[in-house]
Design a protein around this motif. Sequence first.
Motif, PDB file in Angstrom:
ATOM      1  N   ASN A  11      40.603  43.058  32.337  1.00 52.60           N
ATOM      2  CA  ASN A  11      39.193  42.935  32.698  1.00 52.60           C
ATOM      3  C   ASN A  11      39.022  42.357  34.111  1.00 52.60           C
ATOM      4  N   GLU A  12      40.039  41.653  34.570  1.00 54.06           N
ATOM      5  CA  GLU A  12      39.974  40.984  35.876  1.00 54.06           C
ATOM      6  C   GLU A  12      40.730  41.738  36.960  1.00 54.06           C
ATOM      7  N   SER A  13      41.785  42.452  36.578  1.00 52.14           N
ATOM      8  CA  SER A  13      42.687  43.027  37.582  1.00 52.14           C
ATOM      9  C   SER A  13      43.280  44.342  37.076  1.00 52.14           C
ATOM     10  N   PHE A  14      43.743  45.148  38.011  1.00 50.43           N
ATOM     11  CA  PHE A  14      44.674  46.219  37.668  1.00 50.43           C
ATOM     12  C   PHE A  14      46.001  45.541  37.359  1.00 50.43           C
ATOM     13  N   TRP A  62      52.557  42.326  37.408  1.00 50.55           N
ATOM     14  CA  TRP A  62      52.022  42.727  38.711  1.00 50.55           C
ATOM     15  C   TRP A  62      50.510  42.881  38.596  1.00 50.55           C
ATOM     16  N   LEU A  63      49.797  42.384  39.611  1.00 51.53           N
ATOM     17  CA  LEU A  63      48.344  42.336  39.543  1.00 51.53           C
ATOM     18  C   LEU A  63      47.721  42.780  40.861  1.00 51.53           C
ATOM     19  N   LEU A  64      46.499  43.273  40.779  1.00 49.51           N
ATOM     20  CA  LEU A  64      45.688  43.517  41.963  1.00 49.51           C
ATOM     21  C   LEU A  64      44.225  43.505  41.536  1.00 49.51           C
ATOM     22  N   GLY A  65      43.471  42.522  42.009  1.00 50.09           N
ATOM     23  CA  GLY A  65      42.064  42.433  41.672  1.00 50.09           C
ATOM     24  C   GLY A  65      41.264  43.502  42.390  1.00 50.09           C
ATOM     25  N   PRO A  66      40.219  44.021  41.785  1.00 44.10           N
ATOM     26  CA  PRO A  66      39.426  45.069  42.435  1.00 44.10           C
ATOM     27  C   PRO A  66      38.804  44.599  43.738  1.00 44.10           C
ATOM     28  N   GLU A  67      38.598  43.287  43.893  1.00 40.28           N
ATOM     29  CA  GLU A  67      38.040  42.764  45.135  1.00 40.28           C
ATOM     30  C   GLU A  67      39.014  42.879  46.307  1.00 40.28           C
ATOM     31  N   SER A  68      40.315  43.140  45.987  1.00 34.55           N
ATOM     32  CA  SER A  68      41.324  43.253  47.036  1.00 34.55           C
ATOM     33  C   SER A  68      41.396  44.647  47.636  1.00 34.55           C
ATOM     34  N   VAL A  69      40.724  45.601  47.010  1.00 38.77           N
ATOM     35  CA  VAL A  69      40.776  46.974  47.492  1.00 38.77           C
ATOM     36  C   VAL A  69      39.881  47.116  48.723  1.00 38.77           C
ATOM     37  N   SER A  70      40.418  47.779  49.712  1.00 37.59           N
ATOM     38  CA  SER A  70      39.665  48.042  50.944  1.00 37.59           C
ATOM     39  C   SER A  70      39.783  49.517  51.287  1.00 37.59           C
ATOM     40  N   PRO A  71      38.658  50.187  51.580  1.00 35.07           N
ATOM     41  CA  PRO A  71      37.294  49.647  51.628  1.00 35.07           C
ATOM     42  C   PRO A  71      36.814  49.180  50.263  1.00 35.07           C
ATOM     43  N   PRO A  72      35.820  48.258  50.234  1.00 38.50           N
ATOM     44  CA  PRO A  72      35.366  47.667  48.972  1.00 38.50           C
ATOM     45  C   PRO A  72      34.886  48.734  47.981  1.00 38.50           C
ATOM     46  N   LEU A  73      35.145  48.470  46.719  1.00 39.51           N
ATOM     47  CA  LEU A  73      34.739  49.388  45.663  1.00 39.51           C
ATOM     48  C   LEU A  73      33.325  49.063  45.195  1.00 39.51           C
ATOM     49  N   LYS A 131      33.999  43.409  37.517  1.00 40.85           N
ATOM     50  CA  LYS A 131      34.950  43.436  36.405  1.00 40.85           C
ATOM     51  C   LYS A 131      35.349  44.875  36.101  1.00 40.85           C
ATOM     52  N   LEU A 132      36.525  45.023  35.500  1.00 45.55           N
ATOM     53  CA  LEU A 132      37.019  46.336  35.084  1.00 45.55           C
ATOM     54  C   LEU A 132      36.783  46.501  33.586  1.00 45.55           C
ATOM     55  N   TRP A 133      36.202  47.641  33.220  1.00 47.70           N
ATOM     56  CA  TRP A 133      35.822  47.867  31.827  1.00 47.70           C
ATOM     57  C   TRP A 133      36.368  49.201  31.343  1.00 47.70           C
ATOM     58  N   PRO A 134      36.771  49.259  30.063  1.00 45.80           N
ATOM     59  CA  PRO A 134      37.161  50.552  29.499  1.00 45.80           C
ATOM     60  C   PRO A 134      35.971  51.512  29.512  1.00 45.80           C
ATOM     61  N   CYS A 135      36.248  52.782  29.700  1.00 47.32           N
ATOM     62  CA  CYS A 135      35.194  53.791  29.635  1.00 47.32           C
ATOM     63  C   CYS A 135      35.814  55.116  29.223  1.00 47.32           C
ATOM     64  N   ASP A 136      34.960  56.022  28.799  1.00 46.17           N
ATOM     65  CA  ASP A 136      35.401  57.378  28.519  1.00 46.17           C
ATOM     66  C   ASP A 136      35.612  58.128  29.834  1.00 46.17           C
TER      67      ASP A 136
END
Length: 682
Positions: A11-14, A62-73, A131-136
Amino acid sequence: MYPVDLLNRRNESFVLWVPGSSSAANAPKLIIGNVMESSGSKTFSQIARLPLVPSPDKSGLWLLGPESVSPPLADGVYHYWFEVDDTSPESRGTLLVSDPFAFAVDYGVANTAEPSVPPQPASVVRLRDGKLWPCDVDGADPPLPAVPSLAALPSNNHLVIYELPTSWAKIGNDNRGVDVDVGTFADVLALFKADAPGDHFSAVAAVHEEAILANLGVNALELLPAADSKTQDEWGYATAHYFAPDYNLGTASDLVRLVDAVHSQNTRFFTDVVMAFGHDSYGSIDFPDFHIRPTLETSNPDSYQSHASGVLRDGYGGDSWRYLRTVQSYDPESGAGTAGVHPSWAFHRSHLARWMADFGVDGLRLDSVNNIGNWDFVRSYKERAWELYNARYGGSLGPAGTDPSKFLVIGEELSMPISMVQQGVLDALWNEPWQGRLRAALLGEVANDVDFTSTVRKLVDCRLDGELDGGTRFADGAQAINYITSHDIEGFRKERLYNFLSSNGVWDVERRAKLAFALLLTSVGIPMIFAGEEFADQMDRSVDMTKKQTDPVNYSRKNDGGWRQALFDYVANLVRFRTACPALGENETDFFHVDASRGGKIMAWRRGQASGTTSTHVVVVANFSDEQTPGSQYVVPNWPGRDLPGWREVSQRRDVPADWVGREPLVPWEAKIYTRWREVGA
């Protein structure tokens, strides 16, 4: 929240768990982007390619938070892969692989960068409020299933399981051949709800216009593996993405709708799980910790099947899971930073938590338990399943006083290691010899027994079979799953019942099929019906007994207006009787009549306990011969409770006059089923 630390971290990170790697110099990378759909095709547009970061205190995580992605998501739905160095014996360089813990995958967006390597589908996730959430795949948020009333669900000893494959058939456009396709979760829903239109099979009247399985009265649905398989139009045993519902069957939302509908009809939901081998991305991410090639490690005990001395495990085109290996690594279940962890154990127990929580599983069927090769793991998996079941109804992960008769972990292994049940490794086992005995009895033959009487006795009471597994026996009917046919149609006398009878010169298939179901639904053990047998479906493809896929389900045959429809009605009547009659949930069986003058081919037995004037027992009288009983009467001596009032014959739904109790004639290949029990309100 899940009782699995890694699932909550998602929910917090890849997140990627690689027990064998923690060096930043060799970091796996996240490939993430958007997908555009136009004219039925999807195009992936990459946003970023970034290395994951090793957790400083969690070895192998191994982790990577979505806030670390550039350009921002921005908030929205994203497709992604992990880029890793291939660790399989083939060592095919750098590969893009699906997230092994992905809750949804999209085969419409598959990486084809390496033409020599089978492409892996993109994993799908939604970003919302950071946050990262499950989806179809379509971006919808899957609901959670409602928790059913435990009291309303059927107990194990009154189950009738319906085994449903994914491959279905319908009449082809030329009215000669058939079209074979995947029956989706929506199609299965239409089998339970008359107002559900179905999907791929919405043009089949029996699917679109009625609720076949609600009418049949089964109270347990077993889907062949519902987790995502890499193959299409197959049985689903090539599991590739253990946390995701099968892409070809529908979305998580579709499956939850099905489960809720099933539970609303007081029916339990079972799914198959394949853990002997997999086609998963750990075959490339961290092969040495998760998988084994038995032919390359013949000195390793992990390479061999259990209960089959010297037999190598078979990956059936995939990779056998490695179960004896322990590593010092982050524990994805407990969250411990460094612990002695069995990687495969932790992976499989984790997806179990997902299926129990998100899809309301009420029972499991474990495929090919000998080929798993490790009884300790199977026991651990079964015990974890029970903990999660107790937590659903009792609020804790330990025993909470929940009803032990409302959950079941079944193993399938045709060599019949019954000791797995008696030692508590499993709750129940497929009773493979039952099918062989039944088919012999339907032809009046002896099935590897002393005589015909022994064959029938062991059919009716599986506890009498002491020839297997060093003399170990079933101790209770809820430990044995009996079936006329299953999806395993390979081999001698394993084909669909219609084809078996036809190939053996039986001209009256309806009568012999009714006898088969009379035995299935009144014998000790849990009856299982393979989809389509309730109306004597037949092979639609060439009969190749080396393959499972020759036999899709053709529901178009059910409403033929003739004997098939009559057979369905007969089976539905007995299914309702089996699920409700107390005596058929008991083990007690008394064979009180064998007609030696007719070669033992006419027999009578009592099921359940007799208790004087309140008797609820069931009496079965069966004729396993081509001869009708002579005269107007056939007297069965020692009939229990002959002078008591209220007898009825169940299969024909009629009362029996007092003067005819225990005296009715029999036609060839007929079973009559009698009882004084009546359902409340009947």
